[in-house]
Scaffold this motif. Structure first.
Motif, mmCIF file in Angstrom:
data_model
loop_
_atom_site.group_PDB
_atom_site.id
_atom_site.type_symbol
_atom_site.label_atom_id
_atom_site.label_comp_id
_atom_site.label_asym_id
_atom_site.label_seq_id
_atom_site.Cartn_x
_atom_site.Cartn_y
_atom_site.Cartn_z
ATOM 1 N N ARG A 20 0.851 -1.192 0.000
ATOM 2 C CA ARG A 20 0.000 0.000 0.000
ATOM 3 C C ARG A 20 0.890 1.247 0.000
ATOM 4 N NH1 ARG A 20 -3.401 -3.337 -1.047
ATOM 5 N NH2 ARG A 20 -5.101 -4.026 0.269
ATOM 6 N N GLY A 21 0.306 2.347 -0.416
ATOM 7 C CA GLY A 21 0.974 3.631 -0.230
ATOM 8 C C GLY A 21 1.652 4.242 -1.437
ATOM 9 N N TYR A 22 1.731 3.546 -2.552
ATOM 10 C CA TYR A 22 2.330 4.161 -3.729
ATOM 11 C C TYR A 22 1.330 5.148 -4.340
ATOM 12 C CZ TYR A 22 5.977 0.518 -3.830
ATOM 13 O OH TYR A 22 7.021 -0.309 -3.530
ATOM 14 N N SER A 23 1.816 6.298 -4.761
ATOM 15 C CA SER A 23 0.939 7.282 -5.404
ATOM 16 C C SER A 23 0.857 7.057 -6.907
ATOM 17 C CB SER A 23 1.425 8.704 -5.110
ATOM 18 O OG SER A 23 2.748 8.877 -5.575
ATOM 19 N N ASP A 24 1.743 6.222 -7.444
ATOM 20 C CA ASP A 24 1.744 5.894 -8.873
ATOM 21 C C ASP A 24 1.501 4.384 -9.001
ATOM 22 O OD1 ASP A 24 2.323 5.283 -11.546
ATOM 23 O OD2 ASP A 24 4.161 6.472 -11.596
ATOM 24 N N ASP A 72 -5.252 1.340 -5.701
ATOM 25 C CA ASP A 72 -5.670 0.296 -4.759
ATOM 26 C C ASP A 72 -5.170 -1.049 -5.292
ATOM 27 O OD1 ASP A 72 -6.884 -1.587 -3.155
ATOM 28 O OD2 ASP A 72 -8.918 -0.839 -3.449
ATOM 29 N N TYR A 73 -4.256 -1.662 -4.560
ATOM 30 C CA TYR A 73 -3.641 -2.912 -5.014
ATOM 31 C C TYR A 73 -4.677 -3.970 -5.385
ATOM 32 C CZ TYR A 73 -0.311 -6.791 -5.140
ATOM 33 O OH TYR A 73 0.443 -7.864 -5.537
ATOM 34 N N ASP A 74 -5.782 -4.013 -4.669
ATOM 35 C CA ASP A 74 -6.800 -5.022 -4.937
ATOM 36 C C ASP A 74 -7.547 -4.788 -6.248
ATOM 37 O OD1 ASP A 74 -6.153 -6.414 -2.616
ATOM 38 O OD2 ASP A 74 -7.536 -5.219 -1.410
ATOM 39 N N ASN A 75 -7.391 -3.625 -6.858
ATOM 40 C CA ASN A 75 -8.001 -3.327 -8.160
ATOM 41 C C ASN A 75 -7.004 -3.537 -9.298
ATOM 42 O OD1 ASN A 75 -10.159 -2.395 -9.881
ATOM 43 N ND2 ASN A 75 -9.106 -0.430 -10.040
ATOM 44 N N LEU A 76 -5.785 -3.908 -8.971
ATOM 45 C CA LEU A 76 -4.724 -4.020 -9.976
ATOM 46 C C LEU A 76 -4.412 -5.480 -10.293
ATOM 47 C CD1 LEU A 76 -2.299 -1.318 -8.521
ATOM 48 C CD2 LEU A 76 -4.095 -1.020 -10.251
ATOM 49 N N TYR A 77 -4.166 -5.715 -11.569
ATOM 50 C CA TYR A 77 -3.768 -7.044 -12.048
ATOM 51 C C TYR A 77 -2.610 -6.893 -13.016
ATOM 52 C CZ TYR A 77 -7.897 -9.119 -9.946
ATOM 53 O OH TYR A 77 -8.823 -9.557 -9.045
ATOM 54 N N TYR A 78 -1.980 -8.001 -13.348
ATOM 55 C CA TYR A 78 -0.853 -8.030 -14.280
ATOM 56 C C TYR A 78 -1.352 -8.618 -15.588
ATOM 57 C CZ TYR A 78 4.113 -8.448 -15.511
ATOM 58 O OH TYR A 78 5.357 -8.308 -16.087
ATOM 59 N N ALA A 79 -1.349 -7.820 -16.651
ATOM 60 C CA ALA A 79 -1.898 -8.268 -17.930
ATOM 61 C C ALA A 79 -0.931 -7.966 -19.062
ATOM 62 C CB ALA A 79 -3.236 -7.578 -18.197
ATOM 63 N N GLN A 169 0.756 -4.851 4.066
ATOM 64 C CA GLN A 169 -0.121 -5.481 5.045
ATOM 65 C C GLN A 169 0.153 -6.976 5.215
ATOM 66 O OE1 GLN A 169 -3.869 -4.326 3.311
ATOM 67 N NE2 GLN A 169 -3.971 -2.483 4.566
ATOM 68 N N LYS A 170 0.949 -7.534 4.336
ATOM 69 C CA LYS A 170 1.265 -8.962 4.412
ATOM 70 C C LYS A 170 2.783 -9.138 4.341
ATOM 71 C CE LYS A 170 -3.140 -10.221 2.360
ATOM 72 N NZ LYS A 170 -3.823 -10.981 1.330
#
Length: 191
Positions: A20-24, A72-79, A169-170
């Motif tokens: 968490r915490g990245y602005s980009d 939000d990391y939970d909205n991001l995926y690797y494609a 967080q993990k």
């Protein structure tokens, strides 16, 4: 089927990492690479098949243009670029985990599902196009002939997530990243 959504050596389900915490949002790329085993969450194309990470993007499941959370990391995926460009600002009806739990790769390489929402993803992303099918068939044949082939190996350069400067967080899972596993000689040659 030989290919699966789940990351090798990890339980399927909730996210393994929690930075968490990245602005980009692009700064999450290394985390996502490790999270999704260095392959596209939609078509399963691997980094080693393209020879570079430049063909892969940080994808927003809920598009930014429609109000999706940008960092939000939970909205991001690797494609891969092909899937990310095909998706564009189109909201997909299911997340990759659901898609791969309800979709299989047939022996002829076609993606098959009885789930209406998953069928929509196949259409939007052109996952059964001639190009995608030819590509998938080639790798399926190679998988059946030689699972130890270098094209099924992890990339040679794995990110060192322990050096990333962000809130996590993990944090305990960083020691189970693929790079940390390689350093302990616990990483399989192929997956």
């Amino acid at each position: 089927m030989a290919f699966s959504f789940g990351a090798p050596l990890r339980e399927a389900g909730e996210r393994f990492h929690g930075p968490r915490g990245y602005s980009d949002y692009r700064r999450y790329k290394d985390w996502l690479r490790d999270e999704f085993a260095f392959r596209c969450v939609w078509c399963l194309t691997r980094e080693v098949w393209t020879g570079s990470t430049k063909h892969f993007h940080v994808e927003h499941h809920e598009p930014r243009a429609l109000g999706g959370a940008e960092t939000d990391y939970d909205n991001l995926y690797y494609a891969c670029g092909r899937c990310n460009y095909a998706k564009g600002a189109t909201p997909l009806p299911v997340e990759p985990e659901t898609f791969w739990s309800r979709t299989r790769v047939a022996d002829d390489g076609h993606l098959v599902t009885e789930c209406v929402d998953c069928s929509e993803v196949v259409l939007i992303l052109h996952l059964n196009s001639t190009e995608a099918l030819t590509h998938r068939q080639r790798f399926l044949q190679l998988w059946h002939e030689d699972r130890g082939h270098p094209l099924f190996a992890f990339p040679s350069e794995l990110p060192d997530l322990r050096r990333k400067n962000c809130t996590n967080q993990k944090r305990e899972n960083v020691d189970c990243s693929y790079r940390a596993m390689r350093e302990r000689d616990e990483l399989p040659d192929a997956y």
